[in-house]
Each structure stands twice: as C-alpha cells, then as structure tokens.
Design an enzyme around this catalytic site. Structure first.
Site, PDB file in Angstrom:
ATOM      1  N   ASP A   1       0.940  -1.396  -0.026  1.00 32.45           N
ATOM      2  CA  ASP A   1      -0.044   0.143   0.026  1.00 32.45           C
ATOM      3  C   ASP A   1       0.745   1.072  -0.014  1.00 32.45           C
ATOM      4  O   ASP A   1       2.089   1.282   0.622  1.00 32.45           O
ATOM      5  CB  ASP A   1      -0.968  -0.095   1.323  1.00 32.45           C
ATOM      6  CG  ASP A   1      -2.003  -0.953   0.997  1.00 32.45           C
ATOM      7  OD1 ASP A   1      -2.500  -1.518  -0.094  1.00 32.45           O
ATOM      8  OD2 ASP A   1      -2.607  -1.256   2.194  1.00 32.45           O
ATOM      9  N   ARG A   2       0.383   2.337  -0.451  1.00 28.86           N
ATOM     10  CA  ARG A   2       1.268   3.434  -0.708  1.00 28.86           C
ATOM     11  C   ARG A   2       1.637   4.156   0.718  1.00 28.86           C
ATOM     12  O   ARG A   2       2.699   4.509   0.589  1.00 28.86           O
ATOM     13  CB  ARG A   2       0.150   4.609  -1.355  1.00 28.86           C
ATOM     14  CG  ARG A   2       0.938   5.966  -1.948  1.00 28.86           C
ATOM     15  CD  ARG A   2       0.133   6.747  -2.563  1.00 28.86           C
ATOM     16  NE  ARG A   2      -0.990   7.312  -1.977  1.00 28.86           N
ATOM     17  CZ  ARG A   2      -0.804   8.340  -0.804  1.00 28.86           C
ATOM     18  NH1 ARG A   2      -0.096   8.962  -0.664  1.00 28.86           N
ATOM     19  NH2 ARG A   2      -2.260   8.445  -0.408  1.00 28.86           N
TER      20      ARG A   2
END
Length: 384
Positions: free
Chosen positions: A169-170
């Site tokens: 995930d970012r």
C-alpha cells in the site's frame, strides 16, 4: 526521446507534450519541506470512447466523467484543441462515437510524496530489492506517474524495465521486490499463487498486545467507495461477506503504551493487516483510517480516504502542513500554464498534505531457495 510538439491555437507558445513513453528524469523532481514534488509537465492522456459515453457531447462527457475541473475549463479546452477526437479539433457540440480515440493535452501536476530515498538493498541480474518509503506508490496509478517507486528508480538509477512482484500500500514502507525481466516476474507470480511465499511485516500498535500468538481468521470486505475494509465474521450458516483472510500476530515488545507486533499474512487482501489488527482491539497507532469509527466518503472533496480520515482531527501530532512554498519560488521551478486549474500551485488542488507514513513495514519475504529482508524502521524501537 520522442516528444510530441504542437502549437497552441490561442498563441505561439511551443509546448513539448509527454506520453507514457517518455521516462522520468532526475531534473523532474523538486525537494521542498521534506517532500518530493514533480515539476508540472505537459502530458497527453489517451482514452477510447466507452459504450456508456457514446452519444454524449465531448464537453458533457468530460464534465460528467472527470469532475476534477469546472465545466468552463472543458469548453475552453475543446475550443483551443487541448481536447481532440481522433487527432482532430472538434466543436463543443461534437457527439462522440464508440471506440473513437480521445486525447486530453493537460498540464499535469502530481501529488508530492515524502522525500526519503528509495534505497537499493540488492541488485542482482534478475532481481532488485529496495526499501520503499511510505507515501510513495509502487507503480503509476491515478494522479501518480513520476512520483512512484518505478519512476524514481528509472530516473535516479537508470533501472528499467522493472516488474513489481508484490503489492505494498502507498502508505506502507519496507521491502519491495522487483523482477528485472518478465520471465522472472512470472516465476515469482507462480510461487505466490501456489502459497509458497511467506511474508513478514512489523507494526506499531496501540496498547499491550497479548503475549501469546494470535491468529485472526476473518473475512475481509473492501469497500472501494469508502476506501476501507471491514472484517466480516461468519454467521450461523457459515457464510460471511468479503474474501477469506488469515493473519498471524506475535508480540515483539511493549512499553505499556504501544507494542511492536510481527504480522504474518497468510492471504493477501486489501488492508488485511490493518483491519485484522483493528479486529484484535490493537489498531496501528497512527492509522487514522482504522483508529476512527467515522467513515468518510472517498468521493468527498476528491481526497483519499486516509487523508479524509486524518482531517477528522483525531491526532494533530500526525498532521504535516506543506503550506510554506511561495509563488515566487514556484516560478523558478516551472512555467505557469494559463489554462491550468492547478497553477500556480506545485501540488494539484485537493491535496492537503496531511498524511504521513503508517507504522507498518514489510521486513521479509521468503520462498523456495530465496529470502529477502529489509531493515526495521526507527519507530520499531519503543521508548521505555
């Protein structure tokens, strides 16, 4: 390097238009206040008319499907040729037809990310491993193209092509494995799909996590509109919404206020570790999305769900204000476009600069005959 040049109909300004074929370069980046920005650049977005678009005027199509800009902007963009159909300038009343090519020539502003280096851990002939900083997406998506791990590695290290073999995930940091060729990427994919790859993360959570190992076996249901997942327990009939998910948790240490926890996801669902830790009653200590019971509609104001949750004011300690860039300094870094709805700002409108990295870090991946690791972050050492 191939770049498209065209004359603006409203003036004689020559503009160099980039396409996905143009690689990121070192001079594309600007570092300010702990953030990595991308100098705005001219970019050709290409799409083809979908079935649901057919029969709409070119202006109505953009106004209804791409709500980030006002209606008047799209009228002006069509009139001056910034929006074209099959390479031709068309009137604002033009009715689009199925499968036609639509080009939108845009002054593109990318959101900033945290300015941490992308550290290369191992550089082998067919595998590259790096330590991914939080806030940087892995590959081009949404508003991000150059401000991605793949883009930065190409610009700063000349590494391309690269094939990420797993997701992060970012807002998550840590180990990222990238294959150097398609055949190696496919081998990794086969091992992951066969369940032969073990993953380990470390998280900093609220409270005293139980000393004994905990296994959470609860379905994860991801709501794309809200940008968050929920855990769904099976009912009396053995049914539950979402996808099956399982994570093992083992406490590493605790200081009575926080605990560091080893997380071993058996499956790989969206936000699985984050929502399973919430399920245990010990969410990640700076995870605004899962610390809060308040759900903010992702569509509101164009913000991501994480930023919208942070804006609810739960923890001012995690808020970073990136407001001290003045317009005079902007102009030294890039040219102001008279039609752009984001200029003179460096970041796109709607970006509020409120997010920081999650206290969730990927530290180890292993499979048949291989192991790759990443050092733990500073936050993993708990103060007494």
């Amino acid at each position: 390097m191939s770049k498209r040049k065209r004359e603006e109909q409203e003036g004689s300004m020559e503009i160099v238009w980039q396409t996905p074929a143009n690689p990121p370069e070192p001079h594309d980046y600007v570092f300010r206040n702990g953030r990595r920005h991308v100098r705005p650049y001219y970019f050709e977005f290409i799409s083809h008319v979908k079935n649901r678009w057919e029969g709409k005027t070119i202006v109505d199509l953009f106004a209804e499907e791409f709500k980030g800009r006002p209606y008047d902007y799209y009228v002006s963009a069509v009139k001056c040729g910034r929006i074209q159909v099959d390479g031709e300038i068309v009137p604002v009343s033009y009715i689009v037809k199925r499968s036609q090519k639509i080009s939108h020539f845009l002054h593109r502003h990318e959101p900033p990310v945290m300015a941490n280096d992308v550290s290369v851990l191992q550089n082998e002939s067919d595998v590259l491993t790096v330590c991914k900083p939080a806030s940087v997406p892995v590959h081009p998506c949404g508003q991000y193209r150059k401000n991605t791990i793949v883009g930065i590695l190409q610009a700063e290290h000349g590494l391309a092509p690269l094939f990420p073999i797993h997701r992060l995930d970012r807002l998550v940091s840590g180990l990222l494995i990238l294959a150097r060729n398609a055949s190696k990427a496919d081998l990794f994919r086969q091992q992951i799909e066969a369940g032969l790859v073990q993953k380990q993360y470390i998280a900093k959570v609220i409270g005293i996590f139980p000393e004994d190992e905990i296994t959470v076996d609860a379905n994860v249901d991801y709501n794309a509109r809200e940008g968050r997942s929920t855990t769904e327990v099976r009912n009396a009939n053995g049914a539950a919404k979402g996808k099956s998910a399982c994570t093992k948790f083992t406490r590493i240490s605790t200081n009575g206020t926080h605990s560091t926890v080893l997380c071993e996801p058996i499956t790989g669902r969206t936000h699985q570790i984050r929502v399973h830790l919430q399920y245990t009653g010990h969410p990640i200590a700076n995870d605004m999305l899962y610390l809060s019971e308040h759900v903010t509609d992702r569509s509101a104001g164009g913000m991501s769900a994480d930023r919208a949750a942070a804006k609810s004011g739960l923890s001012p300690d995690f808020i970073f204000h990136d407001k001290c860039l003045d317009e005079e300094n902007f102009r030294d870094d890039f040219s102001i476009d008279p039609m752009c709805t984001n200029c003179p700002n460096l970041a796109p409108k709607g970006y509020d600069g409120l997010e920081e990295g999650l206290w969730l870090h990927c530290c180890r991946y292993s499979g048949p005959g291989w192991t790759y690791e990443c050092p733990h972050p500073d936050w993993a050492s708990l103060p007494e």
